[in-house]
Write a protein that holds these residues in place. Sequence first.
Motif, PDB file in Angstrom:
ATOM      1  N   ALA A  26      39.705   0.244 -14.262  1.00 18.85           N
ATOM      2  CA  ALA A  26      38.295   0.191 -13.868  1.00 18.85           C
ATOM      3  C   ALA A  26      37.536   1.399 -14.405  1.00 18.85           C
ATOM      4  O   ALA A  26      38.027   2.527 -14.370  1.00 18.85           O
ATOM      5  CB  ALA A  26      38.176   0.143 -12.345  1.00 18.85           C
TER       6      ALA A  26
ATOM      7  N   THR B 252      35.770   0.949 -24.317  1.00 16.94           N
ATOM      8  CA  THR B 252      34.927  -0.239 -24.422  1.00 16.94           C
ATOM      9  C   THR B 252      33.484   0.099 -24.771  1.00 16.94           C
ATOM     10  O   THR B 252      32.701  -0.796 -25.057  1.00 16.94           O
ATOM     11  CB  THR B 252      34.963  -1.052 -23.115  1.00 16.94           C
ATOM     12  OG1 THR B 252      34.585  -0.202 -22.026  1.00 16.94           O
ATOM     13  CG2 THR B 252      36.360  -1.602 -22.870  1.00 16.94           C
ATOM     14  N   HIS B 253      33.118   1.374 -24.797  1.00 18.97           N
ATOM     15  CA  HIS B 253      31.758   1.759 -25.166  1.00 18.97           C
ATOM     16  C   HIS B 253      31.563   1.728 -26.674  1.00 18.97           C
ATOM     17  O   HIS B 253      30.750   0.974 -27.174  1.00 18.97           O
ATOM     18  CB  HIS B 253      31.422   3.148 -24.611  1.00 18.97           C
ATOM     19  CG  HIS B 253      30.082   3.655 -25.028  1.00 18.97           C
ATOM     20  ND1 HIS B 253      29.909   4.883 -25.607  1.00 18.97           N
ATOM     21  CD2 HIS B 253      28.853   3.102 -24.955  1.00 18.97           C
ATOM     22  CE1 HIS B 253      28.628   5.063 -25.864  1.00 18.97           C
ATOM     23  NE2 HIS B 253      27.959   4.000 -25.480  1.00 18.97           N
TER      24      HIS B 253
ATOM     25  N   GLY C 277      41.247  -8.738 -20.958  1.00 18.88           N
ATOM     26  CA  GLY C 277      39.983  -8.058 -21.263  1.00 18.88           C
ATOM     27  C   GLY C 277      39.722  -8.114 -22.757  1.00 18.88           C
ATOM     28  O   GLY C 277      40.549  -8.588 -23.528  1.00 18.88           O
ATOM     29  N   ARG C 278      38.570  -7.607 -23.151  1.00 17.00           N
ATOM     30  CA  ARG C 278      38.171  -7.653 -24.564  1.00 17.00           C
ATOM     31  C   ARG C 278      38.361  -6.282 -25.199  1.00 17.00           C
ATOM     32  O   ARG C 278      37.789  -5.295 -24.761  1.00 17.00           O
ATOM     33  CB  ARG C 278      36.708  -8.079 -24.670  1.00 17.00           C
ATOM     34  CG  ARG C 278      36.258  -8.202 -26.116  1.00 17.00           C
ATOM     35  CD  ARG C 278      34.891  -8.767 -26.215  1.00 17.00           C
ATOM     36  NE  ARG C 278      34.978 -10.180 -25.838  1.00 17.00           N
ATOM     37  CZ  ARG C 278      33.934 -10.948 -25.669  1.00 17.00           C
ATOM     38  NH1 ARG C 278      32.723 -10.468 -25.820  1.00 17.00           N
ATOM     39  NH2 ARG C 278      34.076 -12.205 -25.350  1.00 17.00           N
TER      40      ARG C 278
ATOM     41  N   SER D 220      30.344  -0.222 -20.285  1.00 19.07           N
ATOM     42  CA  SER D 220      29.817  -1.193 -19.321  1.00 19.07           C
ATOM     43  C   SER D 220      30.905  -2.135 -18.810  1.00 19.07           C
ATOM     44  O   SER D 220      30.643  -2.951 -17.936  1.00 19.07           O
ATOM     45  CB  SER D 220      28.688  -2.000 -19.959  1.00 19.07           C
ATOM     46  OG  SER D 220      29.163  -2.674 -21.097  1.00 19.07           O
ATOM     47  N   THR D 221      32.113  -2.021 -19.356  1.00 17.82           N
ATOM     48  CA  THR D 221      33.216  -2.856 -18.897  1.00 17.82           C
ATOM     49  C   THR D 221      34.471  -2.007 -18.720  1.00 17.82           C
ATOM     50  O   THR D 221      34.583  -0.914 -19.269  1.00 17.82           O
ATOM     51  CB  THR D 221      33.531  -3.999 -19.896  1.00 17.82           C
ATOM     52  OG1 THR D 221      33.875  -3.431 -21.159  1.00 17.82           O
ATOM     53  CG2 THR D 221      32.349  -4.930 -20.070  1.00 17.82           C
ATOM     54  N   ASP D 222      35.407  -2.553 -17.953  1.00 18.49           N
ATOM     55  CA  ASP D 222      36.678  -1.872 -17.717  1.00 18.49           C
ATOM     56  C   ASP D 222      37.510  -1.845 -18.994  1.00 18.49           C
ATOM     57  O   ASP D 222      37.284  -2.622 -19.923  1.00 18.49           O
ATOM     58  CB  ASP D 222      37.462  -2.593 -16.619  1.00 18.49           C
ATOM     59  CG  ASP D 222      36.732  -2.553 -15.283  1.00 18.49           C
ATOM     60  OD1 ASP D 222      35.819  -1.727 -15.107  1.00 18.49           O
ATOM     61  OD2 ASP D 222      37.085  -3.373 -14.418  1.00 18.49           O
TER      62      ASP D 222
END
Length: 173
Positions: free
Chosen positions: A136, A105-106, A167-168, A143-145
């Motif tokens: 997690a 997710t980064h 989730g995205r 910044s997100t799982d």
Amino acid sequence: MGKSLDLQRRVFLKSSGAAGAVAGLAGTFAAPGEAAAATPVHCPAGDATPPALSLGRLGTLRVGEPRSFHYPDARSPCLLIRMGMPTEGGVGPNQDVVAFSQLCTHMGCPVSYESGLRLLQCPCHYTTFDPERGGAMVCGQASTDLPRIDLRHDSKTDIITATGVNGRIFGRL
């Protein structure tokens, strides 16, 4: 002499702050090809839930050996993992089978499962995700799982099916 020293200190601190800001900004831009693993995909607002995708029989999965697949489309690599113990979001009789997007997710680099550590790790910026805690983020730049792939297990056929994304996924609007 005191004012001159204060002035020099102030100039030094301002220069250091400006240099730090420039270095920080430079770090936000990836080196060419660094995040090439992810191709941005446009998903118009209001898209329906992706179609279900059969991932095979639970009985063929070995504990700690991830299986790759793509979901919800060919540009979205994922990992299916049998953890060997009940896990948050897990399916199957032992609730130990989970799946996650493989795109960090980064910056979208592909994460891999480290069976000895029982963690998903990104090689680009060292972000670590915990599949036993629903993907997690444990540490790193994200910044997100990690997005979890929703699964369903049919006890009669032993088939595991991907049914959605929680989730995205990196590169999606």
